[in-house]
Design a protein around this motif. Structure first.
Motif, PDB file in Angstrom:
ATOM      1  N   CYS A  83       0.836  -1.212   0.000  1.00 20.78           N
ATOM      2  CA  CYS A  83       0.000   0.000   0.000  1.00 20.78           C
ATOM      3  C   CYS A  83       0.868   1.258   0.000  1.00 20.78           C
ATOM      4  CB  CYS A  83      -0.922   0.008   1.215  1.00 20.78           C
ATOM      5  SG  CYS A  83      -2.211  -1.246   1.180  1.00 20.78           S
ATOM      6  N   GLY A  84       1.924   1.264   0.823  1.00 20.02           N
ATOM      7  CA  GLY A  84       2.815   2.426   0.889  1.00 20.02           C
ATOM      8  C   GLY A  84       3.544   2.662  -0.417  1.00 20.02           C
ATOM      9  N   THR A  85       3.995   1.579  -1.048  1.00 20.64           N
ATOM     10  CA  THR A  85       4.727   1.701  -2.311  1.00 20.64           C
ATOM     11  C   THR A  85       3.825   2.216  -3.429  1.00 20.64           C
ATOM     12  OG1 THR A  85       6.181  -0.130  -1.675  1.00 20.64           O
ATOM     13  CG2 THR A  85       6.077   0.428  -4.017  1.00 20.64           C
ATOM     14  N   ILE A  86       2.633   1.648  -3.542  1.00 18.27           N
ATOM     15  CA  ILE A  86       1.704   2.049  -4.613  1.00 18.27           C
ATOM     16  C   ILE A  86       1.278   3.505  -4.445  1.00 18.27           C
ATOM     17  CG2 ILE A  86      -0.596   1.661  -5.598  1.00 18.27           C
ATOM     18  CD1 ILE A  86      -0.208  -1.345  -4.855  1.00 18.27           C
ATOM     19  N   SER A  87       0.900   3.901  -3.224  1.00 17.64           N
ATOM     20  CA  SER A  87       0.424   5.274  -3.010  1.00 17.64           C
ATOM     21  C   SER A  87       1.545   6.296  -3.238  1.00 17.64           C
ATOM     22  CB  SER A  87      -0.153   5.429  -1.598  1.00 17.64           C
ATOM     23  OG  SER A  87       0.841   5.267  -0.608  1.00 17.64           O
ATOM     24  N   SER A  88       2.776   5.989  -2.776  1.00 13.10           N
ATOM     25  CA  SER A  88       3.898   6.904  -2.979  1.00 13.10           C
ATOM     26  C   SER A  88       4.235   7.041  -4.459  1.00 13.10           C
ATOM     27  CB  SER A  88       5.133   6.415  -2.214  1.00 13.10           C
ATOM     28  OG  SER A  88       4.899   6.409  -0.825  1.00 13.10           O
ATOM     29  N   THR A  89       4.195   5.922  -5.176  1.00 14.62           N
ATOM     30  CA  THR A  89       4.485   5.945  -6.609  1.00 14.62           C
ATOM     31  C   THR A  89       3.466   6.785  -7.370  1.00 14.62           C
ATOM     32  OG1 THR A  89       5.491   3.746  -6.484  1.00 14.62           O
ATOM     33  CG2 THR A  89       4.815   4.515  -8.663  1.00 14.62           C
ATOM     34  N   CYS A  90       2.194   6.613  -7.044  1.00 10.50           N
ATOM     35  CA  CYS A  90       1.140   7.402  -7.703  1.00 10.50           C
ATOM     36  C   CYS A  90       1.297   8.896  -7.400  1.00 10.50           C
ATOM     37  CB  CYS A  90      -0.240   6.921  -7.251  1.00 10.50           C
ATOM     38  SG  CYS A  90      -0.669   5.271  -7.833  1.00 10.50           S
ATOM     39  N   GLY A  91       1.605   9.215  -6.137  1.00 10.20           N
ATOM     40  CA  GLY A  91       1.800  10.614  -5.757  1.00 10.20           C
ATOM     41  C   GLY A  91       2.961  11.244  -6.494  1.00 10.20           C
ATOM     42  N   PRO A 145      15.261   6.209 -12.465  1.00 11.65           N
ATOM     43  CA  PRO A 145      15.952   6.030 -11.183  1.00 11.65           C
ATOM     44  C   PRO A 145      15.086   6.437  -9.992  1.00 11.65           C
ATOM     45  CG  PRO A 145      16.880   7.884 -12.394  1.00 11.65           C
ATOM     46  CD  PRO A 145      15.978   7.152 -13.336  1.00 11.65           C
ATOM     47  N   ASN A 146      14.165   7.370 -10.220  1.00 10.98           N
ATOM     48  CA  ASN A 146      13.266   7.785  -9.130  1.00 10.98           C
ATOM     49  C   ASN A 146      12.368   6.621  -8.706  1.00 10.98           C
ATOM     50  OD1 ASN A 146      11.986  10.082  -7.518  1.00 10.98           O
ATOM     51  ND2 ASN A 146      10.225   9.266  -8.601  1.00 10.98           N
ATOM     52  N   PHE A 147      11.798   5.896  -9.677  1.00 14.49           N
ATOM     53  CA  PHE A 147      10.940   4.755  -9.356  1.00 14.49           C
ATOM     54  C   PHE A 147      11.749   3.552  -8.879  1.00 14.49           C
ATOM     55  CE2 PHE A 147       6.942   5.908 -12.021  1.00 14.49           C
ATOM     56  CZ  PHE A 147       6.620   6.870 -11.062  1.00 14.49           C
ATOM     57  N   MET A 148      12.992   3.432  -9.362  1.00  8.80           N
ATOM     58  CA  MET A 148      13.842   2.324  -8.939  1.00  8.80           C
ATOM     59  C   MET A 148      14.152   2.386  -7.440  1.00  8.80           C
ATOM     60  SD  MET A 148      16.600   2.022 -12.042  1.00  8.80           S
ATOM     61  CE  MET A 148      17.688   0.956 -11.115  1.00  8.80           C
ATOM     62  N   LYS A 149      14.140   3.583  -6.881  1.00 10.77           N
ATOM     63  CA  LYS A 149      14.496   3.709  -5.463  1.00 10.77           C
ATOM     64  C   LYS A 149      13.280   3.573  -4.536  1.00 10.77           C
ATOM     65  CE  LYS A 149      14.015   8.663  -4.678  1.00 10.77           C
ATOM     66  NZ  LYS A 149      14.555   9.855  -4.053  1.00 10.77           N
ATOM     67  N   VAL A 150      12.047   3.566  -5.087  1.00 12.75           N
ATOM     68  CA  VAL A 150      10.855   3.543  -4.233  1.00 12.75           C
ATOM     69  C   VAL A 150      10.775   2.269  -3.400  1.00 12.75           C
ATOM     70  CG1 VAL A 150       8.337   3.465  -4.195  1.00 12.75           C
ATOM     71  CG2 VAL A 150       9.491   5.129  -5.636  1.00 12.75           C
ATOM     72  N   ILE A 151      10.857   1.102  -4.041  1.00 12.65           N
ATOM     73  CA  ILE A 151      10.711  -0.161  -3.305  1.00 12.65           C
ATOM     74  C   ILE A 151      11.823  -0.357  -2.269  1.00 12.65           C
ATOM     75  CG2 ILE A 151      10.725  -2.677  -3.520  1.00 12.65           C
ATOM     76  CD1 ILE A 151       9.139  -2.379  -6.105  1.00 12.65           C
TER      77      ILE A 151
END
Length: 504
Positions: free
Chosen positions: A418-426, A476-482
């Motif tokens: 949930c945290g990963t999906i919501s942060s990515t969408c934001g 690289p921004n999305f690569m660091k989210v998880i």
């Protein structure tokens, strides 16, 4: 047999199985499909009749809707006395069309949702899983929240709900006592579903978490914030190379200078060695503490102006309070944001450190340089915080509605997802503004760079690079989210234990 002494009309509204249904004809020895408790499923027509009977009894002025006055008089006649604040919470929780009253459909939806929350609380208190709550379980549950009470005090709480003198509370007594009594932000849900405190993806634009009354009174809130700050520091340090690559791609990548991830890392190491991968990370970690503290304090103050009760804010009110608090915090520490970008972009030997960088900017460009990119940064708060909050709350509520039977604890994988999906969408929603902000912050890091405005920069990027140009550095921004979310969660949980925050 144990029997609740609440009004027969009230007691009959919700099925003892907790399914928000009335008992059907087949509940005694008949066939039929089994319900959640093993009884036969209740007939919809009987449930509807009972709900309509209760609704009509509460609808004092017979206008087909329940206002606060109707609830006060109607519940009083049924022996259920509630304060005006409680009644206001009931109306606000169920009033979907915002007309200040509940029609029959809204009333039914409120009761069903309310009973599900009551069952979660009951299950969390029932430590022995025997279907009853006793004084020892109340003492233990409050101790888990950081509140110490005596067994005598717990017995007083029990007596207020116990109708047959057994000094234990079963589900029926619990439900009847709390029926049409508001349940807002159940402590267990607040405890388990921390979001912005736990997850740090490098952007501190999320709406602050709620804390229970007990967490605020016992000082657990600051331990959560300290644990969150420490987790953010470790997470940002571990993902700093990807963050610096993102900044370089946002500022320098173009159609003529197409930087790739491997090529970007190679270029950074060739220019300044492996240590250069962490340029800008020091100031990025240092700004966590002041930003988090200012945002939390501002959020608590703004909540007092928005709502009559600190645990009563709806999602749109939380978004407003969180966005304003984020704007105040960002305004306070924004010069550090500019320093972080300049330090990340610096060449080897350009500055001796953060203070030298700050002095250099001040002497050559003046104080105004520390607020370059301020407007797109402020505008980015709304889409980031709004979408992050909306997605997280949607996923949380979907899980609670479908899977929360015995506990509100989602488990580590659901929480991380949930945290990963919501942060990515934001981040995806606010990324173009973040890119323009970074390019404006980087102005004059290259000698003789022309002064540009936010609007002019948007036009220039769209004209020369197209819409794709607004998403440079997104990979690289999305690569660091998880990894950022995972690392911050693990460190947060360990720091919580070190600081004495009890996990339930």
């Amino acid at each position: 047999a144990r029997r609740s002494l609440a009004s027969p009309v009230v007691s009959g509204v919700l099925c003892p199985c907790g399914s928000s249904r009335a008992p059907g004809p087949g509940s005694e020895g008949g066939g039929g499909n089994a319900g959640p408790c093993g009884r036969s499923l209740c007939e919809a027509s009987e449930q509807d009749r009972r709900l309509r009977t209760l609704f009509q009894k509460l609808d004092v002025n017979r206008d087909g809707a329940l206002c606060i006055h109707d609830l006060a008089v109607g519940l009083g006649r049924l022996g259920l006395h509630r304060t005006e604040l409680d009644l206001l919470k009931i109306v606000k929780a169920g009033d979907k069309d915002l007309d200040g009253q509940l029609d029959f459909e809204e009333f039914v939806h409120y009761l069903q949702d309310h009973e599900k929350k009551l069952r979660l609380v009951f299950k969390s208190l029932d430590k022995k899983n025997d279907g009853r709550i006793d004084a020892q379980e109340i003492v233990q549950s409050l101790r888990d929240l950081g509140v110490k009470i005596s067994e005598q005090q717990a017995e007083k709480i029990l007596k207020s709900m116990d109708k047959n003198g057994t000094m234990t509370i079963d589900w029926n007594e619990w439900r009847d006592y709390h029926l049409l009594h508001p349940v807002e932000n159940i402590p267990e849900i607040i405890l388990y579903w921390k979001h912005s405190t736990i997850f740090d993806v490098g952007e501190n634009l999320t709406v602050p978490d709620e804390f229970t009354v007990e967490e605020r009174q016992t000082g657990m809130w600051w331990r959560h914030l300290v644990a969150g700050g420490g987790a953010g520091a470790v997470s940002r340090t571990c993902t700093a190379p990807l963050d610096r690559l993102k900044v370089l791609m946002q500022v320098h990548a173009s159609r003529s200078n197409n930087m790739c991830i491997v090529g970007g890392f190679t270029q950074m190491i060739r220019e300044g060695g492996p240590r250069s991968l962490w340029r800008g990370n020091g100031i990025n970690v240092l700004k966590i503490a002041p930003e988090s503290a200012i945002k939390f304090m501002a959020y608590e103050q703004i909540k007092r102006f928005i709502g009559t009760d600190q645990e009563m804010l709806r999602i749109h009110e939380r978004l407003l309070a969180g966005s304003l608090a984020g704007a105040i915090a960002q305004s306070s520490i924004y010069p550090m944001e500019v320093l972080k970008t300049r330090m990340a972009l610096r060449k080897t030997g350009q500055y001796s450190g953060m203070l030298d960088c700050a002095k250099n900017i001040l002497s050559k460009e003046g104080m105004a340089a520390f607020y370059k990119g301020y407007i797109p940064n402020m505008l980015g708060i709304i889409p980031y915080a709004g979408i992050d909050l909306a997605v997280y709350e949607t996923l949380k509520n979907a899980w609670l509605q479908r899977y929360a039977v015995n506990s509100a604890d989602p488990g580590v994988f659901v929480l991380l997802a949930c945290g990963t999906i919501s942060s990515t969408c934001g981040q995806l929603a606010s990324y173009p503004l973040a890119l323009v902000r970074t390019r404006m912050q980087a102005q004059a890091s290259v000698e003789g760079a022309p002064e540009v405005t936010m609007r002019g920069l948007f036009k220039h990027i769209l004209k020369t690079e197209g819409a794709f140009g607004l998403y440079r550095g997104l990979a690289p921004n999305f690569m660091k989210v998880i990894p950022a979310v995972s690392i911050s969660y693990v460190v947060y949980e360990n720091l919580k234990m070190t600081l004495g925050v009890q996990s339930r």
